[in-house]
Scaffold this motif. Structure first.
Motif, PDB file in Angstrom:
ATOM      1  N   HIS A  52       0.835  -1.203   0.000  1.00  0.00           N
ATOM      2  CA  HIS A  52       0.000   0.000   0.000  1.00  0.00           C
ATOM      3  C   HIS A  52       0.868   1.250   0.000  1.00  0.00           C
ATOM      4  N   ASP A  78      -6.308   3.617   4.580  1.00  0.00           N
ATOM      5  CA  ASP A  78      -7.592   3.429   3.918  1.00  0.00           C
ATOM      6  C   ASP A  78      -8.681   3.458   4.976  1.00  0.00           C
ATOM      7  N   HIS A  93     -13.963   3.552  -0.517  1.00  0.00           N
ATOM      8  CA  HIS A  93     -13.218   3.890   0.705  1.00  0.00           C
ATOM      9  C   HIS A  93     -12.520   5.218   0.469  1.00  0.00           C
ATOM     10  N   HIS A 104      -8.840   6.916   0.699  1.00  0.00           N
ATOM     11  CA  HIS A 104      -7.384   6.791   0.907  1.00  0.00           C
ATOM     12  C   HIS A 104      -6.897   8.162   1.361  1.00  0.00           C
TER      13      HIS A 104
END
Ligand SMILES: [Zn+2]
Length: 216
Positions: free
Chosen positions: A74, A80, A176, A178
């Motif tokens: 990530h 997230d 979602h 980020h």
């Protein structure tokens, strides 16, 4: 006998040069000075030490509890955010702290993931996104928004002001938010309500929960 061919003597070329006039020299000096000042104005702020951390809050509605997580690959410190209750699509995304919007647009490509077609084609990068400059070389980033941001570049925002709606544009598997916090050139661990989030390295998948105190 062949003789070397000459193509004009250097001396003759010199006769065409005239000394620059006094005015031209002054103009050149002023242009050079202005260029140096312009470069200094751009570079000096980047070399100054960062200011104190702004009083960041979770970038979601006051009182709501959200899951914060990361996973291998990530990127360290990237968070997230998923709501633990209710529909994720369209949830308000709020400014984590007051500042000035520096980016409000599209990063990469949008793809085709919408509430009506959540498994649509994935885009690339951040999709609809916003960057906010909080001063003191602190910055936040908000990615994968559902729709064009509700703010525009250059706009001043206050903490808790809605900047967009949660979505899944760009390279996103599910709706979602980020979120990143940056200090100077580097990403740093996100802090909310005066304490570090605990989302640090991306060496493994893990989550935790925080309740928003972004209460205006
Ligand atoms: Zn992410």
């Amino acid at each position: 006998m062949l003789r070397p061919v000459t193509t004009g003597s250097p001396r003759r070329r010199h006769t065409h040069r005239r000394p620059r006039s006094r005015t031209a020299r002054i103009v050149l000096a002023l242009v050079a000075a202005a260029a140096v000042l312009a470069v200094a104005a751009l570079i000096v702020p980047m070399l100054l030490p960062p200011g104190p951390r702004p009083p960041f809050q979770l970038p979601v509605a006051c009182g709501e509890t959200w899951q914060l997580g990361t996973y291998p690959g990530h990127d360290d410190y990237d968070v997230d955010l998923f709501p633990i209750e209710g529909e994720a699509w369209g949830r308000p995304v709020l400014a984590s702290a007051s500042g000035t919007v520096t980016v409000a647009g599209i990063n990469g490509s949008l793809g085709g993931r919408t509430p009506e077609n959540p498994e649509g084609p994935r885009g690339r990068g951040g999709g609809y996104w916003v960057k906010i400059d909080h001063g003191g070389r602190w910055e936040t980033q908000y990615l994968h928004l559902l729709e064009p941001p509700m703010v525009r570049e250059g706009q001043r925002v206050v903490q808790g002001e809605q900047i967009g709606r949660l979505g899944s544009t760009g390279n996103s598997g599910a709706p979602h938010l980020h979120f990143e916090q940056r200090r100077g050139w580097e990403k740093v661990e996100t802090w909310f309500d005066g304490s570090p989030s605990g989302i640090t390295h991306d060496d493994r998948e893990y989550t935790l929960r925080r309740t928003s105190n972004n209460c205006g």
